[in-house]
Design an enzyme around this catalytic site. Structure first.
Site, short mmCIF file in Angstrom:
data_model
loop_
_atom_site.label_atom_id
_atom_site.label_comp_id
_atom_site.label_asym_id
_atom_site.label_seq_id
_atom_site.Cartn_x
_atom_site.Cartn_y
_atom_site.Cartn_z
N HIS A 52 0.84 -1.21 0.00
CA HIS A 52 0.00 0.00 0.00
C HIS A 52 0.87 1.26 0.00
CE1 HIS A 52 -2.57 -2.97 2.33
NE2 HIS A 52 -3.41 -2.60 1.40
N GLN A 102 -18.01 -6.13 -1.24
CA GLN A 102 -17.10 -6.96 -2.05
C GLN A 102 -16.71 -8.25 -1.33
OE1 GLN A 102 -14.17 -3.67 -2.18
NE2 GLN A 102 -12.63 -5.26 -2.00
N LYS A 105 -0.83 -6.54 -7.74
CA LYS A 105 -1.17 -7.70 -6.90
C LYS A 105 -2.58 -8.19 -7.21
CE LYS A 105 -1.40 -10.40 -3.23
NZ LYS A 105 -2.55 -10.10 -2.45
N ASP A 106 -3.51 -7.23 -7.36
CA ASP A 106 -4.90 -7.58 -7.71
C ASP A 106 -5.07 -7.31 -9.20
OD1 ASP A 106 -6.25 -8.03 -4.93
OD2 ASP A 106 -4.98 -6.27 -4.70
N SER A 123 0.37 -8.93 1.67
CA SER A 123 -1.10 -8.88 1.74
C SER A 123 -1.50 -8.71 3.19
CB SER A 123 -1.67 -10.20 1.20
OG SER A 123 -3.03 -10.34 1.60
P1 AMP Z 1 -6.42 -3.67 -0.34
O1 AMP Z 1 -6.23 -2.92 0.94
O2 AMP Z 1 -6.08 -5.12 -0.25
O3 AMP Z 1 -7.76 -3.41 -0.99
O4 AMP Z 1 -5.35 -3.07 -1.35
C1 AMP Z 1 -5.36 -1.70 -1.67
C2 AMP Z 1 -4.48 -1.49 -2.88
O5 AMP Z 1 -3.15 -1.91 -2.57
C3 AMP Z 1 -4.94 -2.30 -4.10
O6 AMP Z 1 -4.79 -1.49 -5.26
C4 AMP Z 1 -3.97 -3.44 -4.09
O7 AMP Z 1 -3.77 -4.01 -5.37
C5 AMP Z 1 -2.71 -2.79 -3.57
N1 AMP Z 1 -1.81 -3.81 -3.02
C6 AMP Z 1 -2.10 -4.74 -2.08
N2 AMP Z 1 -1.04 -5.54 -1.86
C7 AMP Z 1 -0.06 -5.11 -2.69
C8 AMP Z 1 1.28 -5.53 -2.94
N3 AMP Z 1 1.83 -6.56 -2.31
N4 AMP Z 1 2.00 -4.86 -3.86
C9 AMP Z 1 1.45 -3.80 -4.53
N5 AMP Z 1 0.20 -3.35 -4.33
C10 AMP Z 1 -0.55 -4.00 -3.43
#
Ligand code: AMP
Length: 277
Positions: free
Chosen positions: A34, A58, A146-147, A182
């Site tokens: 993040h 979601q 990642k996503d 993650s």
């Molecule tokens: P989330 O909090 O899981 O919804 O992630 C928020 C954002 O951070 C999303 O755009 C994810 O793709 C990105 N993100 C999560 N983990 C990673 C990672 N390991 N590397 C790069 N971006 C990430």
């Protein structure tokens, strides 16, 4: 850094921010993945807004919304350090007021991969991101590779709904041992963490084979399947070799592909991917 909750507070805070505004949406319990998005936004934009919201729509009823990890004080300190000017932490009353019944759906690119296993997921994602975009009105928005499917869906939605927003997709940040960072990694015990390394190791093996000239989609998928299945604690859900833009599954020789996967390690569902080109 300002912390805002309501739409009115957000609008007041935004009025003071110089443009371009970069936006980083998250679900919290932040890590270096993040933070890499927030840093990139702060390098490229005059102001940065981040949001923290574990969006209930979601998550399927049997998923981990209730137990999703949270640590707002730590998240705020990390965002401030990364150069974020405003953090928006809305409540569900703000995002989904009583009587809520409007949705954004993206069609074909939400059907395979994650969408096939989590049928309501992307309807929640596209709707919340549209709502966040409408409220923040950023110039650029930052998402993680990642996503991978989420990034494709958001790009499609942004183009289709004419949002004047540039979508920036940032590389996957990994632990030194290769595990893709993650928020859900916190659920893994030491043994499960070890087994989870098979995801990134499988992808690395497929990448090495691709670099050595392997082009067959089935062979590339099989390399990943074999590495993950070599671990007792893993339960592989899917490995895909798909077109990086349409996400259609590929057969035969491939020149450019997204290898992506989902694997259960215990109760924890992990995803990872690599783009081969
Ligand atoms: P989330 O909090 O899981 O919804 O992630 C928020 C954002 O951070 C999303 O755009 C994810 O793709 C990105 N993100 C999560 N983990 C990673 C990672 N390991 N590397 C790069 N971006 C990430």
């Amino acid at each position: 850094m300002k912390h805002v909750t309501t739409l009115e507070e957000l609008t007041t805070a935004l009025a003071e921010l110089p443009r371009p505004i970069g936006f980083v949406p998250t679900m919290g319990f932040l890590h270096e993945g993040h933070i890499s998005l927030a840093r990139r936004a702060s390098e490229e934009c005059a102001s940065v807004v981040a949001s923290i919201y574990a969006n209930p729509t979601q998550f399927a009823p049997d998923e981990d919304l209730e137990t999703y990890p949270r640590d707002i004080p730590r998240d705020k300190a990390m965002l401030e350090e990364a150069g974020v000017d405003v953090v928006w932490i809305p409540t569900t009353e703000v995002m989904y007021p009583a009587g809520y019944q409007s949705w954004v759906t993206v069609e074909d690119v939400t059907k395979p991969l994650e969408g096939a296993r989590r049928p309501t997921h992307f309807k929640g994602v596209s709707t919340i991101v549209a709502k966040l975009f409408n409220a923040v009105r950023p110039d650029k928005a930052y998402f993680g590779q990642k996503d991978a499917q989420q990034a494709v869906v958001i790009k499609r939605m942004t183009q289709d709904l004419s949002y004047p927003i540039e979508i920036v997709v940032c590389p996957i940040v990994r632990e030194p041992d290769g595990l893709a960072m993650s928020s859900r990694n916190t659920y893994l015990n030491a043994e499960q963490h070890q087994a989870a390394l098979s995801l990134s190791q499988g992808l690395k093996l497929a990448q090495a084979a691709f670099e050595d000239g392997e082009r067959d989609a089935n062979a590339l998928r099989q390399i990943v399947i074999d590495r993950v299945n070599a671990e007792e604690l893993t339960d592989l859900q899917y490995v895909s070799c798909a077109h990086p833009d349409t996400l259609e599954e590929l057969e035969g020789d491939v020149n450019r592909c997204l290898i992506s996967m989902a694997v259960f390690v215990g109760e924890t569902r992990l995803i990872d991917n690599v783009l081969l080109e």
